[in-house]
Motif scaffolding. Structure first.
Motif, mmCIF file in Angstrom:
data_model
loop_
_atom_site.group_PDB
_atom_site.id
_atom_site.type_symbol
_atom_site.label_atom_id
_atom_site.label_comp_id
_atom_site.label_asym_id
_atom_site.label_seq_id
_atom_site.Cartn_x
_atom_site.Cartn_y
_atom_site.Cartn_z
ATOM 1 N N GLY A 81 0.792 -1.222 0.000
ATOM 2 C CA GLY A 81 0.000 0.000 0.000
ATOM 3 C C GLY A 81 0.820 1.265 0.000
ATOM 4 O O GLY A 81 0.290 2.347 0.253
ATOM 5 N N SER A 82 2.099 1.153 -0.294
ATOM 6 C CA SER A 82 2.947 2.345 -0.301
ATOM 7 C C SER A 82 2.488 3.346 -1.357
ATOM 8 O O SER A 82 2.490 4.555 -1.119
ATOM 9 N N GLY A 83 2.069 2.854 -2.510
ATOM 10 C CA GLY A 83 1.593 3.747 -3.571
ATOM 11 C C GLY A 83 0.332 4.490 -3.180
ATOM 12 O O GLY A 83 0.164 5.666 -3.510
ATOM 13 N N MET A 84 -0.556 3.806 -2.464
ATOM 14 C CA MET A 84 -1.780 4.474 -2.015
ATOM 15 C C MET A 84 -1.463 5.542 -0.977
ATOM 16 O O MET A 84 -2.088 6.598 -0.966
ATOM 17 N N ALA A 85 -0.485 5.268 -0.108
ATOM 18 C CA ALA A 85 -0.099 6.259 0.895
ATOM 19 C C ALA A 85 0.496 7.499 0.225
ATOM 20 O O ALA A 85 0.171 8.631 0.600
ATOM 21 N N VAL A 86 1.338 7.284 -0.776
ATOM 22 C CA VAL A 86 1.938 8.417 -1.494
ATOM 23 C C VAL A 86 0.866 9.191 -2.251
ATOM 24 O O VAL A 86 0.871 10.429 -2.270
ATOM 25 N N THR A 87 -0.084 8.483 -2.857
ATOM 26 C CA THR A 87 -1.179 9.154 -3.555
ATOM 27 C C THR A 87 -2.001 10.000 -2.598
ATOM 28 O O THR A 87 -2.347 11.142 -2.905
ATOM 29 N N GLY A 88 -2.301 9.456 -1.420
ATOM 30 C CA GLY A 88 -3.034 10.221 -0.415
ATOM 31 C C GLY A 88 -2.263 11.447 0.042
ATOM 32 O O GLY A 88 -2.844 12.522 0.235
ATOM 33 N N LEU A 89 -0.948 11.299 0.214
ATOM 34 C CA LEU A 89 -0.125 12.447 0.618
ATOM 35 C C LEU A 89 -0.116 13.530 -0.457
ATOM 36 O O LEU A 89 -0.270 14.728 -0.152
ATOM 37 N N ILE A 90 0.078 13.136 -1.696
ATOM 38 C CA ILE A 90 0.122 14.121 -2.781
ATOM 39 C C ILE A 90 -1.213 14.846 -2.903
ATOM 40 O O ILE A 90 -1.260 16.080 -2.980
ATOM 41 N N LEU A 91 -2.309 14.072 -2.911
ATOM 42 C CA LEU A 91 -3.625 14.709 -2.994
ATOM 43 C C LEU A 91 -3.886 15.598 -1.783
ATOM 44 O O LEU A 91 -4.427 16.698 -1.913
ATOM 45 N N GLY A 92 -3.510 15.125 -0.611
ATOM 46 C CA GLY A 92 -3.725 15.910 0.602
ATOM 47 C C GLY A 92 -2.988 17.233 0.571
ATOM 48 O O GLY A 92 -3.547 18.286 0.875
ATOM 49 N N TYR A 93 -1.695 17.190 0.210
ATOM 50 C CA TYR A 93 -0.921 18.435 0.166
ATOM 51 C C TYR A 93 -1.418 19.373 -0.928
ATOM 52 O O TYR A 93 -1.532 20.587 -0.712
ATOM 53 N N LEU A 94 -1.701 18.825 -2.125
ATOM 54 C CA LEU A 94 -2.182 19.689 -3.207
ATOM 55 C C LEU A 94 -3.515 20.345 -2.861
ATOM 56 O O LEU A 94 -3.704 21.550 -3.103
ATOM 57 N N LEU A 95 -4.432 19.567 -2.307
ATOM 58 C CA LEU A 95 -5.737 20.137 -1.968
ATOM 59 C C LEU A 95 -5.641 21.127 -0.819
ATOM 60 O O LEU A 95 -6.331 22.162 -0.831
ATOM 61 N N THR A 96 -4.806 20.848 0.162
ATOM 62 C CA THR A 96 -4.648 21.775 1.276
ATOM 63 C C THR A 96 -4.087 23.104 0.790
ATOM 64 O O THR A 96 -4.622 24.175 1.117
ATOM 65 N N VAL A 97 -3.038 23.052 0.000
ATOM 66 C CA VAL A 97 -2.451 24.294 -0.534
ATOM 67 C C VAL A 97 -3.443 24.994 -1.457
ATOM 68 O O VAL A 97 -3.608 26.225 -1.395
ATOM 69 N N GLY A 98 -4.127 24.215 -2.286
ATOM 70 C CA GLY A 98 -5.102 24.819 -3.203
ATOM 71 C C GLY A 98 -6.226 25.529 -2.474
ATOM 72 O O GLY A 98 -6.610 26.645 -2.842
ATOM 73 N N TRP A 99 -6.765 24.911 -1.437
ATOM 74 C CA TRP A 99 -7.858 25.548 -0.700
ATOM 75 C C TRP A 99 -7.375 26.729 0.139
ATOM 76 O O TRP A 99 -8.113 27.710 0.304
ATOM 77 N N ILE A 100 -6.151 26.660 0.649
ATOM 78 C CA ILE A 100 -5.608 27.816 1.383
ATOM 79 C C ILE A 100 -5.460 29.004 0.441
ATOM 80 O O ILE A 100 -5.833 30.142 0.787
ATOM 81 N N VAL A 101 -4.932 28.751 -0.763
ATOM 82 C CA VAL A 101 -4.800 29.839 -1.750
ATOM 83 C C VAL A 101 -6.173 30.356 -2.151
ATOM 84 O O VAL A 101 -6.391 31.576 -2.249
ATOM 85 N N PHE A 102 -7.131 29.461 -2.370
ATOM 86 C CA PHE A 102 -8.466 29.881 -2.741
ATOM 87 C C PHE A 102 -9.079 30.790 -1.671
ATOM 88 O O PHE A 102 -9.601 31.860 -1.982
ATOM 89 N N TRP A 103 -9.048 30.356 -0.409
ATOM 90 C CA TRP A 103 -9.660 31.151 0.654
ATOM 91 C C TRP A 103 -8.918 32.461 0.885
ATOM 92 O O TRP A 103 -9.530 33.489 1.179
ATOM 93 N N PHE A 104 -7.594 32.465 0.714
ATOM 94 C CA PHE A 104 -6.842 33.709 0.839
ATOM 95 C C PHE A 104 -7.261 34.705 -0.234
ATOM 96 O O PHE A 104 -7.517 35.888 0.060
ATOM 97 N N LEU A 105 -7.345 34.240 -1.469
ATOM 98 C CA LEU A 105 -7.751 35.138 -2.547
ATOM 99 C C LEU A 105 -9.211 35.572 -2.404
ATOM 100 O O LEU A 105 -9.556 36.722 -2.719
ATOM 101 N N TYR A 106 -10.060 34.702 -1.914
ATOM 102 C CA TYR A 106 -11.463 35.046 -1.712
ATOM 103 C C TYR A 106 -11.609 36.131 -0.651
ATOM 104 O O TYR A 106 -12.315 37.129 -0.854
#
Length: 123
Positions: A81-106
């Motif tokens: 399950g190492s690939g699933m863990a890495v996928t979860g990490l990548i999605l988690g970091y991208l979405l967290t940064v994306g939503w922080i940028v979205f709310w900051f700009l909003y």
């Protein structure tokens, strides 16, 4: 060598039959190799990362936490399950940064709109 009129094979006890190969029997003891079980935290990390797209990033923090925990467990126990863990990490970091940028700009856009409408007077 004697002739066999009835087809019962050679009468010569020392004759060798070269047409037949010896039958080899393979005995396998035990079971087939089993794949390592998948780590549950890795699965949870990937699912939380995917759901983060639809939940406005609320589960992306969980995806990051579960992903790091899963990677440490996988290193320690040798589970899959190492690939699933890495996928979860990548999605988690991208979405967290994306939503922080979205709310900051909003919020920045709301502040600029409020500042613009509040400072102009026609009188």
């Amino acid at each position: 060598m004697a002739y066999d009129p009835y087809g019962y094979g050679s009468q010569d006890p020392y004759a060798q039959s070269y047409s037949q190969q010896p039958v080899q029997q393979h005995h396998y003891y035990g079971s087939a190799p089993v794949a390592a079980p998948t780590n549950g935290m890795a699965t949870a990390s990937m699912i939380c990362g995917i759901i983060g797209f639809f939940a406005c990033g609320l589960t992306s923090i969980l995806a990051i936490i579960f992903g790091h925990v899963a990677q440490s467990q996988i290193k320690r126990t040798g589970e899959g399950g190492s690939g699933m863990a890495v996928t979860g990490l990548i999605l988690g970091y991208l979405l967290t940064v994306g939503w922080i940028v979205f709310w900051f700009l909003y919020i920045l856009g709301l502040a600029m709109f409020a500042a613009e409408t509040g400072s102009t007077t026609t009188y």
